[in-house]
Design an enzyme around this catalytic site. Structure first.
Site, mmCIF file in Angstrom:
data_model
loop_
_atom_site.group_PDB
_atom_site.id
_atom_site.type_symbol
_atom_site.label_atom_id
_atom_site.label_comp_id
_atom_site.label_asym_id
_atom_site.label_seq_id
_atom_site.Cartn_x
_atom_site.Cartn_y
_atom_site.Cartn_z
ATOM 1 N N CYS A 54 31.648 56.793 30.473
ATOM 2 C CA CYS A 54 30.486 56.260 29.356
ATOM 3 C C CYS A 54 29.258 56.235 29.994
ATOM 4 O O CYS A 54 28.642 57.154 30.157
ATOM 5 C CB CYS A 54 31.114 55.041 28.809
ATOM 6 S SG CYS A 54 30.282 54.422 27.129
ATOM 7 N N HIS A 97 37.025 55.306 27.846
ATOM 8 C CA HIS A 97 37.456 54.178 28.489
ATOM 9 C C HIS A 97 39.112 53.875 28.545
ATOM 10 O O HIS A 97 39.854 54.234 27.697
ATOM 11 C CB HIS A 97 36.981 52.618 27.869
ATOM 12 C CG HIS A 97 35.508 52.542 27.866
ATOM 13 N ND1 HIS A 97 34.789 52.199 28.913
ATOM 14 C CD2 HIS A 97 34.655 52.785 26.703
ATOM 15 C CE1 HIS A 97 33.416 52.311 28.668
ATOM 16 N NE2 HIS A 97 33.416 52.633 27.451
#
Length: 511
Positions: A332, A435
């Protein structure tokens, strides 16, 4: 009618979240339909539900313990700090605005009827709700507009059990101080105390228990022994106790850059539970060492954390590591930092408009005001099936010298194809928005094999521990620990609204 119990703490990291999870599993094992609830959570660890809603990770792991799917109603208000003075305010999974503390302190009163309605909807569907407070109820500067501790307990008329961490020291002072700083009505809501993380012979503790019960007229209904359970930790306070030195006996040394605004560090729980893997958090240049893998995690303020890497010397250390054929993975915000530069023209994350990245991937990121929150499934560049979730406000474009890391095949359960992430030509640098990528067993096993092969060693000799199965076992251990060390008959009376008195019965620690 739903039964309810609220767990509040004398401080952050006292064990509230774990205790709630354990009670949820305990009641589930007794055949009850139980759910967790925390009206307001401040955390940079969040999760995306199957409906694309964002909620705190603590209530996700509590929902898992309860045997139910995570539901955004379990955590209607999520605050995600963007800097020391401001937080992103999320209600029922969607962003409302960025607010400073004073603005939010005034605004949150408008949320009370909405929180009550959300809570009632859960109460209508379940046998038991286990509520969690935040920090301490004795934040006397904030109590006039509290919606998460005694304010929440008052909203739904919930009895409260106060948990205190004896491992930090000063447990009796913290219990007494917390109770005595509350007003008379609030003190009356505290029906019991649980002392958490106790080491040693409980007989030595008994004189203190007798005295604190006499001083407060609140019974101690449990003493929980310190237990080395491998559970997710949500509170950033817990990071201060993480390792920074490698384990010389481990097969692999994995270094995670501990960014000042690190988010979703629960991404690395799968790594922590694997045998012969050393996982450490790097806070400064002196701790960098000679890792086999460097991971740059997510961040709530990517530009400012990129500036931290520059100022700390870690930027140059990571670049040198990569130039010497080191393996680097960015998740991310970490993926965004791996690129050439990041642009924030609308100041979505920071007052900085632009900052140079690490330059390890031919990518460029621009921050947008619309947040992407999805669950995904896909296939990596090397053919591993993976699943996870995305939470980001940046859009990253790949240059010609990179290839996609993953082909996404489904979003929020619906068929949808697009490409995620980037991988360098030499395959050493990987960036992804996924994630939970390390929670995928095949991907993780192949990664370990690759890292060991690069060291001229044989492949990873252990079977990858499946995170979901592992957590189920830990939840059951936790429930058994609580059942053995809490006076459950007293807790049941509290939940029924029956008065319990200070008892002369002495608790006995059971491992």
């Amino acid at each position: 009618m739903v039964k309810q119990i609220m767990i509040q703490g004398t401080a952050s990291d006292a064990g509230k979240s774990v205790l709630v999870a354990g009670l949820c599993r305990l009641f589930k094992n007794k055949g009850k339909q139980v759910v967790p609830f925390k009206s307001q959570n401040m955390s940079l660890n969040s999760f995306i539900t199957v409906t694309g809603d964002e909620m705190g990770r603590a209530q996700v792991f509590q929902a898992e313990a309860a045997g139910v799917f995570p539901d955004v109603r379990m955590n209607p208000v999520l605050l995600k700090p963007t800097n020391d003075r401001q937080s992103q305010v999320i209600f029922m999974g969607a962003i409302l605005d960025n607010m400073d503390a004073v603005t939010y302190h005034d605004f949150k009163q408008t949320l009370i009827p909405k929180i009550q309605a959300v809570y009632q909807s859960l109460a209508d569907e379940n046998d038991i709700i286990v509520l969690e407070g935040a920090g301490s109820p004795a934040e006397i500067n904030l109590n006039d507009r509290d919606i998460v501790n005694m304010g929440m307990a008052k909203m739904v008329d919930a009895p409260v059990v106060l948990v205190a961490d004896i491992d930090k020291g000063g447990v009796f002072a913290s219990i007494y101080g917390t109770i005595m700083l509350l007003n008379e009505e609030e003190r009356a809501r505290i029906k019991g105390v649980i002392i958490n993380k106790f080491r040693g012979d409980v007989a030595l503790l008994q004189p203190g228990i007798d005295m604190i019960e006499e001083l407060t007229n609140v019974p101690v209904i449990g003493v929980i022994p310190y237990a080395n359970l491998q559970l997710e930790e949500e509170d950033s306070v817990s990071l201060s106790g993480k390792n920074y030195a490698p384990d010389s006996n481990a097969l692999l040394d994995i270094a995670i850059i501990c960014l000042p605004r690190i988010s979703n560090f629960t991404d690395f729980h799968s790594l922590e539970i694997q045998p012969e893997i050393s996982l450490r958090y790097i806070r400064n240049l002196a701790d960098f060492g000679k890792p086999d893998l460097v991971i740059i995690p997510g961040s709530k303020n990517t530009l400012e954390d990129m500036a931290f890497l520059e100022e700390s010397g870690l930027k140059k250390a990571i670049q040198n590591f990569a130039e010497n054929a080191g393996k680097v993975i960015g998740i991310c915000g970490g993926y965004q930092m791996l690129g050439q530069k990041m642009l924030d023209p609308n100041q979505v994350e920071s007052r900085q408009l632009e900052i140079a990245g690490l330059g390890l991937l031919d990518t460029e990121t621009i921050f947008l005001e619309q947040k992407r929150t999805t669950q995904i499934t896909g296939v990596t560049h090397s053919g591993e099936a993976v699943e996870g979730y995305e939470i980001h406000m940046g859009e990253t474009k790949r240059g010609e010298s990179t290839s996609p890391f993953c082909k996404i095949k489904a979003v929020n359960g619906n068929e949808e194809t697009h490409q995620d992430g980037a991988i360098s030509a030499n395959k050493n640098i990987i960036g992804t928005y996924i994630h939970g990528i390390f929670d995928n067993d095949v991907f993780l096993g192949n990664l370990f094999d690759e890292l060991l092969t690069r060291k001229n060693q044989s492949i990873y000799p252990h079977e990858i521990i499946n995170l979901k199965e592992h957590k189920e076992q830990e939840y059951d251990k936790l429930a058994a620990l609580l059942e053995a060390n809490i006076q459950m008959d007293q807790l049941e009376k509290i939940m029924k609204g029956e008065k319990i008195c200070v008892s002369t019965q002495k608790p006995a620690i059971k491992e």
